[in-house]
Design a protein around this motif. Structure first.
Motif, short mmCIF file in Angstrom:
data_model
loop_
_atom_site.label_atom_id
_atom_site.label_comp_id
_atom_site.label_asym_id
_atom_site.label_seq_id
_atom_site.Cartn_x
_atom_site.Cartn_y
_atom_site.Cartn_z
N ARG A 1 -17.48 26.87 -57.96
CA ARG A 1 -17.06 27.54 -59.25
C ARG A 1 -15.81 28.43 -59.28
NH1 ARG A 1 -19.76 24.27 -60.78
NH2 ARG A 1 -21.80 24.20 -62.07
N GLU B 1 -30.46 23.16 -58.77
CA GLU B 1 -29.36 23.55 -57.91
C GLU B 1 -28.18 23.88 -58.62
OE1 GLU B 1 -29.93 24.07 -54.63
OE2 GLU B 1 -32.06 23.11 -54.86
N ALA B 2 -27.77 25.19 -58.93
CA ALA B 2 -26.80 25.50 -59.73
C ALA B 2 -25.98 26.88 -58.88
CB ALA B 2 -27.14 25.92 -61.04
N ARG C 1 -27.05 32.31 -57.58
CA ARG C 1 -27.38 30.80 -56.68
C ARG C 1 -28.57 30.44 -57.40
NH1 ARG C 1 -28.05 25.83 -55.48
NH2 ARG C 1 -27.48 25.12 -53.37
N GLU D 1 -30.43 23.10 -64.47
CA GLU D 1 -30.29 22.37 -63.09
C GLU D 1 -31.00 23.37 -62.06
OE1 GLU D 1 -28.80 19.77 -62.17
OE2 GLU D 1 -27.58 19.07 -63.99
N LEU E 1 -21.65 23.16 -53.99
CA LEU E 1 -21.30 23.51 -55.48
C LEU E 1 -20.02 24.70 -55.45
CD1 LEU E 1 -24.82 24.48 -56.70
CD2 LEU E 1 -23.49 22.40 -57.01
N ARG F 1 -17.54 29.33 -53.67
CA ARG F 1 -18.18 27.92 -52.92
C ARG F 1 -19.67 28.33 -52.46
NH1 ARG F 1 -16.58 23.00 -51.81
NH2 ARG F 1 -14.23 23.77 -52.14
#
Length: 703
Positions: free
Chosen positions: A592, A523-524, A539, A521, A590, A586
């Motif tokens: 987690r 963007e992760a 990031r 990915e 995204l 955040r």
């Protein structure tokens, strides 16, 4: 210690010879009937003794102080209510009392945390091994008794071992135990987490046997609650919804009761389940046989997790050779089943040099377009057909393709180069042989021989170029993904042309990025736990910069965390949680979840103080066990074999055993008799022999 030694005046063989001669003379005198033979024998023995040099050896001894071992447990479990003050006060008082004893030294040992828990047994064994056994007068262990190495506890000790337990008799705790948790789960398929709650210690009547309330949340979603009785395992079905990390947060509500439980740190758990697809279903349609076709087939067939359906168009409809269709194919091309009825069953569709020649009607291309927009993956590897009227870009599939052809071909050798986006994108970043410098710099790859000229669509990501023209383009369309490779020459890398290149790795990354594999990915947001309990936030982005991440604490407050660049398209920072708990990280869209547990999680599996691990050593050594809640015992000295504990006035006492050890500083050596005394003794015995014999001869003359 005093003993007799010898310092001979002559070598021992010569002394032995003289002794033998003297004894022979005495024997001869006896044989001849001389009355003085006993005196002769004694004189000979005295001479031999004098020659042997008998000396008196006396050791010069110095008394050694006794050693008392004090082991103070300051591990994480000692942070539970009342324990740390109890332990510190007891250790200080014991140390002061031992310091006041005459001829006694103190060895104070601090027992801290270890990744494997509290290693009390190893600490005791190491402390005993470091001191002479003959000087150890006693061992005092101030601890909560929660040793995680019971097998390492010594079976016995050379002196009494006393254990002073911290904690309170009314302590109790309820904890959440995850008995079984899968590391992986199929996306969309339920997996089972088995959990139970366990009560320890003096559980209040209001709580004993009462079911707990367990909250379950997946990736921060609205939690669901379920009642779970103590001691009864509960199977919790969980469905991973996305590839990669799925975090299941479990927490117990406060059980209440008076007094309160020891800690809530063991009432929470987080289970990370990697969501994986059962098998990746890939449809590969080759428009015509060509050298690069086998590269795709070999790549996909080598992966055991890929179910490949491959069709090759051997004869286009416009070719008229009179051969019946049923003689050209073993399996008819099931276009309706593949592109209408079951198109949604595939995770990836690859169109390899496929021209629009009437085999697939426009409606099927419409189906593929909707398939992409609804979350499917499409990969187009084109060749010369892209520049003609049979190009896929002229079909209903054209609006989702990431670039449009100009109608021209680049028919000259070129070396593929990475763009600035290519240096950051996981598909091409770090490819073997890729340049480490700026975009456009020369990689260590072989050349390709042709490519189509295209113009990238707005928003598409150009990852590789051919003479500054887009070569590899990727784009997000709706919920799906599309990748376009404008050359069919990638197979040259696999053949080692001009040194070759990372053909298999590049094709694998393109395919797996299209299927939304988490590690590719662009963007992760990743959150990993550090060994010391901290959180590492990373990031991954295609942007030039990344703003701070927002961390939501368990109490609802929010902290900002600045991210620093650590490479092309990567920004990271380390953050230390203020307390254990579930944290939400955040960054943009995204999010987690991360569970920050205690620094030493094993310390909170069993929290109620217990003497079970040390009871055998205490009994074998003649020591004792005392609870600090009853007071700190006094220190006394007792003789070996006497009881090492008892009840004094107002408080109990524990005893250490003086050992009376001493060191030998020297040795005093003095002759058993001075030389003149030996000479007088030998002369006296010789005269006695002569007198005895002279008297006998005189009597003989009178007769």
């Amino acid at each position: 210690m005093t003993q007799i030694g010898f310092d001979p005046l002559l070598p021992w063989p010569l002394v032995a010879a003289i002794a033998a001669a003297a004894l022979a003379g005495a024997a001869l005198a006896l044989a001849r009937g001389l009355r003085g033979w006993p005196w002769r024998a004694l004189a000979a023995l005295a001479l031999v003794a004098a020659l042997a040099g008998p000396v008196v050896e006396t050791e010069i001894r110095r008394a050694l102080p006794d050693i008392a071992l004090l082991i103070e447990d300051v591990s994480a479990s000692q942070s539970l209510p009342d324990r740390r003050p109890q332990t510190a006060e007891a250790a200080d008082r014991i140390a002061a009392q031992i310091a006041a004893l005459p001829s006694t030294e103190l060895r104070r040992i601090t027992l801290g945390d270890d990744p494997d828990g509290t290693l009390t047994g190893a600490a005791i064994a190491k402390a005993l091994a470091a001191e002479p056994a003959g000087r150890v007068a006693g061992v005092i262990v101030v601890t909560d008794g929660l040793a995680h190495d019971p097998a390492a506890v010594p079976a016995d000790a050379p002196a009494p071992v006393h254990v002073l337990l911290s904690g309170r008799p009314q302590d109790w705790d309820r904890r959440l135990v995850v008995e079984q948790a899968p590391a992986f789960g199929l996306i969309g398929q339920p997996v089972t987490i088995r959990a139970r709650i366990e009560d320890q210690g003096a559980v209040p009547d209001a709580v004993a046997g009462r079911a707990g309330v367990l909250s379950i949340s997946i990736d921060g979603a609205e939690p669901q609650t379920v009642a779970i009785p103590p001691g009864a395992p509960l199977d919790i079905p969980v469905v991973p919804s996305q590839p990669g990390q799925n975090v299941v947060a479990l927490s117990l509500d406060d059980p209440g009761g008076a007094p309160a439980q020891l800690t809530a740190l063991n009432d929470r758990a987080a289970v990370q389940i990697q969501g994986v697809r059962d098998r990746l279903r890939v449809l590969l349609v080759s428009g015509q046989p060509h050298p690069g076709e086998r590269a795709w087939r070999n790549l996909l067939k080598s992966d055991p997790n890929v179910d490949l359906v491959h069709f090759t168009i051997l004869r286009p409809p416009d070719k008229l050779d009179g051969v019946p269709v049923d003689e050209l194919a073993l399996i008819a091309f099931p276009t309706e089943a593949l592109f209408q009825d079951r198109i949604g069953d595939f995770d990836l569709i690859i169109l390899d040099r496929y021209p629009v020649r009437g085999i697939l009607p426009p409606a099927y291309f419409e189906n593929m377009r909707r398939y992409v927009e609804e979350g499917g993956a499409l990969l187009v590897a084109s060749g010369p057909e892209m520049a003609g009227v049979e190009s896929l870009h002229l079909s209903p599939l054209g609006p989702v393709l990431p670039a449009r052809p100009t109608g021209r071909m680049l028919d000259r050798p070129f070396t593929p180069r990475l763009t600035r986006q290519g240096l950051r994108h996981p598909v091409t970043a770090g490819l073997p042989g890729a340049p480490d410098g700026q975009a456009g710099s020369a990689p260590r790859w072989g050349r390709w021989l042709r490519a189509g000229e295209v113009v990238a669509e707005e928003g598409a990501q150009v990852l590789m170029t051919a003479d500054d023209k887009p070569l590899l383009i990727a784009n997000h369309v709706g919920k799906g993904r599309v990748a376009l490779l404008t050359s069919d020459q990638v197979w040259l890398w696999g053949r080692g042309f001009e040194g070759g290149g990372p053909q298999a790795e590049l094709l694998r990354r393109i395919a797996h990025w299209s299927m939304k594999e988490p590690e590719l990915e662009e963007e992760a947001l990743e959150v990993a736990a550090a060994p010391d309990g901290g959180l590492i936030v990373t990031r991954r982005t295609m942007k030039d910069s990344a703003g701070p991440a927002a961390i939501t604490l368990p109490d609802g407050s929010v902290q900002a965390l600045a991210l620093a660049p650590v490479g092309e398209g990567r920004f990271s920072a380390r953050w230390q949680p203020p307390a254990p708990g579930l944290y939400r990280v955040r960054h943009g869209d995204l999010t987690r979840l991360a569970l920050a547990g205690p620094a030493a999680p094993r310390e909170f599996e069993q929290t109620v103080a217990s003497d079970a691990a040390l009871a055998g050593l205490v009994a074998a050594s003649g020591g004792s066990l005392h609870h600090l809640s009853d007071g700190v015992p006094d220190i006394r000295t007792v003789r070996a074999g006497r009881p090492a504990t008892g009840q004094g006035i107002g408080r109990p006492w524990i005893g250490i055993t003086p050992r009376g050890a001493a060191a030998v500083d020297g040795l005093s050596v003095r002759p058993l008799l001075p030389p003149w005394a030996w000479l007088a003794l030998i002369a006296g015995l010789a005269i006695a022999a002569w007198l005895a014999e002279a008297g006998r001869l005189g009597r003989g003359r009178r007769v």
